[in-house]
Design a protein around this motif. Structure first.
Motif, mmCIF file in Angstrom:
data_model
loop_
_atom_site.group_PDB
_atom_site.id
_atom_site.type_symbol
_atom_site.label_atom_id
_atom_site.label_comp_id
_atom_site.label_asym_id
_atom_site.label_seq_id
_atom_site.Cartn_x
_atom_site.Cartn_y
_atom_site.Cartn_z
ATOM 1 N N GLN A 54 23.198 17.972 -18.760
ATOM 2 C CA GLN A 54 24.717 18.146 -19.446
ATOM 3 C C GLN A 54 25.547 17.785 -19.313
ATOM 4 O OE1 GLN A 54 24.750 21.750 -18.369
ATOM 5 N NE2 GLN A 54 26.860 21.226 -19.896
ATOM 6 N N THR A 55 25.450 16.062 -19.166
ATOM 7 C CA THR A 55 26.457 15.450 -19.996
ATOM 8 C C THR A 55 26.065 14.813 -21.313
ATOM 9 O OG1 THR A 55 26.562 14.084 -17.919
ATOM 10 C CG2 THR A 55 27.089 12.732 -18.920
ATOM 11 N N PHE A 56 24.974 14.993 -21.716
ATOM 12 C CA PHE A 56 24.764 14.955 -22.703
ATOM 13 C C PHE A 56 25.486 15.985 -23.805
ATOM 14 C CE2 PHE A 56 22.249 11.661 -21.501
ATOM 15 C CZ PHE A 56 22.433 10.655 -22.054
ATOM 16 N N ILE A 57 25.242 16.941 -22.955
ATOM 17 C CA ILE A 57 25.617 17.992 -23.621
ATOM 18 C C ILE A 57 27.222 18.272 -23.574
ATOM 19 C CG2 ILE A 57 25.782 20.476 -23.389
ATOM 20 C CD1 ILE A 57 22.457 21.506 -22.424
ATOM 21 N N ASN A 58 27.520 17.726 -22.662
ATOM 22 C CA ASN A 58 29.381 17.989 -22.883
ATOM 23 C C ASN A 58 29.795 16.886 -23.768
ATOM 24 O OD1 ASN A 58 29.141 19.777 -20.371
ATOM 25 N ND2 ASN A 58 29.400 18.209 -18.797
ATOM 26 N N VAL A 75 19.144 13.006 -25.684
ATOM 27 C CA VAL A 75 18.250 12.249 -24.377
ATOM 28 C C VAL A 75 16.867 11.999 -25.081
ATOM 29 C CG1 VAL A 75 16.698 14.487 -23.418
ATOM 30 C CG2 VAL A 75 19.386 14.951 -23.953
ATOM 31 N N GLN A 76 16.555 12.247 -26.321
ATOM 32 C CA GLN A 76 15.539 11.966 -26.378
ATOM 33 C C GLN A 76 15.431 9.673 -26.751
ATOM 34 O OE1 GLN A 76 12.965 13.386 -29.775
ATOM 35 N NE2 GLN A 76 12.235 11.582 -30.629
ATOM 36 N N GLN A 96 10.300 17.251 -30.900
ATOM 37 C CA GLN A 96 9.700 19.662 -30.352
ATOM 38 C C GLN A 96 9.873 20.033 -31.430
ATOM 39 O OE1 GLN A 96 10.016 19.306 -26.839
ATOM 40 N NE2 GLN A 96 8.543 17.886 -26.033
ATOM 41 N N ARG A 97 11.837 20.199 -31.498
ATOM 42 C CA ARG A 97 12.295 20.961 -32.690
ATOM 43 C C ARG A 97 12.554 20.171 -33.286
ATOM 44 N NH1 ARG A 97 17.024 22.827 -33.588
ATOM 45 N NH2 ARG A 97 18.508 20.393 -33.010
ATOM 46 N N LYS A 98 12.902 19.533 -34.443
ATOM 47 C CA LYS A 98 12.699 19.264 -35.287
ATOM 48 C C LYS A 98 11.693 17.980 -36.618
ATOM 49 C CE LYS A 98 16.322 19.215 -37.245
ATOM 50 N NZ LYS A 98 17.386 20.740 -38.247
ATOM 51 N N GLY A 99 10.848 18.109 -35.782
ATOM 52 C CA GLY A 99 10.045 16.314 -36.222
ATOM 53 C C GLY A 99 10.798 15.216 -36.034
ATOM 54 N N HIS A 100 10.268 14.185 -36.793
ATOM 55 C CA HIS A 100 10.781 12.429 -36.313
ATOM 56 C C HIS A 100 11.873 12.558 -36.706
ATOM 57 C CE1 HIS A 100 11.830 8.581 -36.898
ATOM 58 N NE2 HIS A 100 10.667 7.864 -36.476
ATOM 59 N N PRO A 101 13.196 11.636 -36.022
ATOM 60 C CA PRO A 101 14.457 12.087 -36.229
ATOM 61 C C PRO A 101 14.979 11.662 -37.543
ATOM 62 C CG PRO A 101 14.374 10.925 -33.724
ATOM 63 C CD PRO A 101 12.757 11.063 -34.553
ATOM 64 N N ALA A 102 14.057 10.237 -38.071
ATOM 65 C CA ALA A 102 14.240 10.554 -39.258
ATOM 66 C C ALA A 102 16.400 9.877 -39.809
ATOM 67 C CB ALA A 102 12.966 10.434 -40.546
ATOM 68 N N LEU A 103 16.867 8.906 -39.439
ATOM 69 C CA LEU A 103 18.242 8.935 -39.327
ATOM 70 C C LEU A 103 18.616 8.929 -40.535
ATOM 71 C CD1 LEU A 103 19.082 6.983 -35.729
ATOM 72 C CD2 LEU A 103 19.523 9.939 -36.390
ATOM 73 N N ILE A 104 18.245 8.117 -41.569
ATOM 74 C CA ILE A 104 18.944 8.200 -42.623
ATOM 75 C C ILE A 104 18.633 9.054 -43.261
ATOM 76 C CG2 ILE A 104 18.253 6.098 -45.010
ATOM 77 C CD1 ILE A 104 17.948 3.752 -42.876
ATOM 78 N N GLY A 105 17.518 9.651 -43.570
ATOM 79 C CA GLY A 105 16.736 10.741 -44.010
ATOM 80 C C GLY A 105 18.002 12.426 -43.756
ATOM 81 N N GLU A 162 24.523 24.423 -33.923
ATOM 82 C CA GLU A 162 23.424 23.559 -33.687
ATOM 83 C C GLU A 162 24.053 22.292 -34.056
ATOM 84 O OE1 GLU A 162 20.637 23.439 -37.943
ATOM 85 O OE2 GLU A 162 21.684 25.297 -38.165
ATOM 86 N N ALA A 163 25.124 21.471 -34.399
ATOM 87 C CA ALA A 163 25.600 20.615 -34.770
ATOM 88 C C ALA A 163 25.431 19.279 -33.167
ATOM 89 C CB ALA A 163 26.960 20.371 -35.242
ATOM 90 N N ILE A 164 26.085 20.418 -32.264
ATOM 91 C CA ILE A 164 26.191 20.232 -31.101
ATOM 92 C C ILE A 164 24.698 20.084 -30.766
ATOM 93 C CG2 ILE A 164 27.142 21.144 -28.730
ATOM 94 C CD1 ILE A 164 29.098 22.505 -29.767
ATOM 95 N N GLN A 165 23.704 20.789 -30.697
ATOM 96 C CA GLN A 165 21.900 20.547 -29.893
ATOM 97 C C GLN A 165 21.561 19.351 -30.689
ATOM 98 O OE1 GLN A 165 20.425 24.709 -30.914
ATOM 99 N NE2 GLN A 165 18.004 23.261 -29.877
ATOM 100 N N ASN A 166 21.763 19.776 -32.217
ATOM 101 C CA ASN A 166 21.215 18.515 -32.576
ATOM 102 C C ASN A 166 21.176 16.690 -31.985
ATOM 103 O OD1 ASN A 166 19.401 19.959 -34.404
ATOM 104 N ND2 ASN A 166 21.300 19.695 -35.946
ATOM 105 N N GLN A 167 22.463 17.039 -31.847
ATOM 106 C CA GLN A 167 23.199 15.908 -31.380
ATOM 107 C C GLN A 167 22.999 15.370 -29.464
ATOM 108 O OE1 GLN A 167 27.542 14.521 -30.739
ATOM 109 N NE2 GLN A 167 27.369 13.000 -32.359
#
Length: 166
Positions: A34-38, A77-78, A88-97, A67-72
């Protein structure tokens, strides 16, 4: 040639040891989901309500806030010791890509950090030690993305560490 991590350290003023101090403590266990959601909700509320810097808010115009909130928060969390919700939902984070379509400039990184610092300060469940670790990680990562964006602009593409070199 400097690595992206070295550039991130130079530009952010945060050395890698401080940036990755988040790995020495399971912040997910310590703070809870919940802290990360907040935190992410506080952050994106600030971004989408940013009246001072229209150019910054316009970066997010094609993104749905929820969606931006959930992605972040799933990424946080991960990355900070929790379950791999993001992967699990979107694949590897691959931040730059994943940030490739956006103008990840020094100015944008500073504005992102401004909003994140305000969000951290307005999320009461985050203790001071965790806040410092997170600020260092966020600052370093923001400038890692800037370095990746500059490399992309120089080469027209971002090298993948798993790809074969030519």
């Amino acid at each position: 040639m400097q690595s992206l991590q070295e550039k991130a350290s130079e530009w952010s003023g945060v050395d890698s040891a401080d940036a990755f101090a988040i790995d020495n403590t399971n912040l997910f266990q310590k703070l809870g989901l919940q802290t990360f959601i907040n935190l992410s909700t506080n952050f994106y509320n600030r971004v989408y309500d940013d009246e001072e810097e229209e150019w910054f808010r316009s970066i997010f115009v094609n993104s749905k806030k929820e969606e931006a909130i959930q992605n972040q928060y799933e990424f946080f969390v991960q990355r900070m010791g929790g379950p791999p919700l993001y992967s699990q939902r979107k694949g590897h984070p691959a931040l730059i890509g994943r940030h490739r379509p956006f103008p990840v400039t020094h100015q944008a990184a500073e504005r992102w950090l401004y909003h994140m610092e305000k969000a951290l300060d307005s999320t009461p469940d985050i203790d001071e030690d965790s806040k410092i670790k997170m600020k260092n990680f966020f600052r370093h990562t923001a400038f890692f993305l800037v370095a990746g964006d500059e490399l992309k602009n120089q080469n027209g593409r971002v090298p993948c560490k798993h790809g074969a070199s030519k």
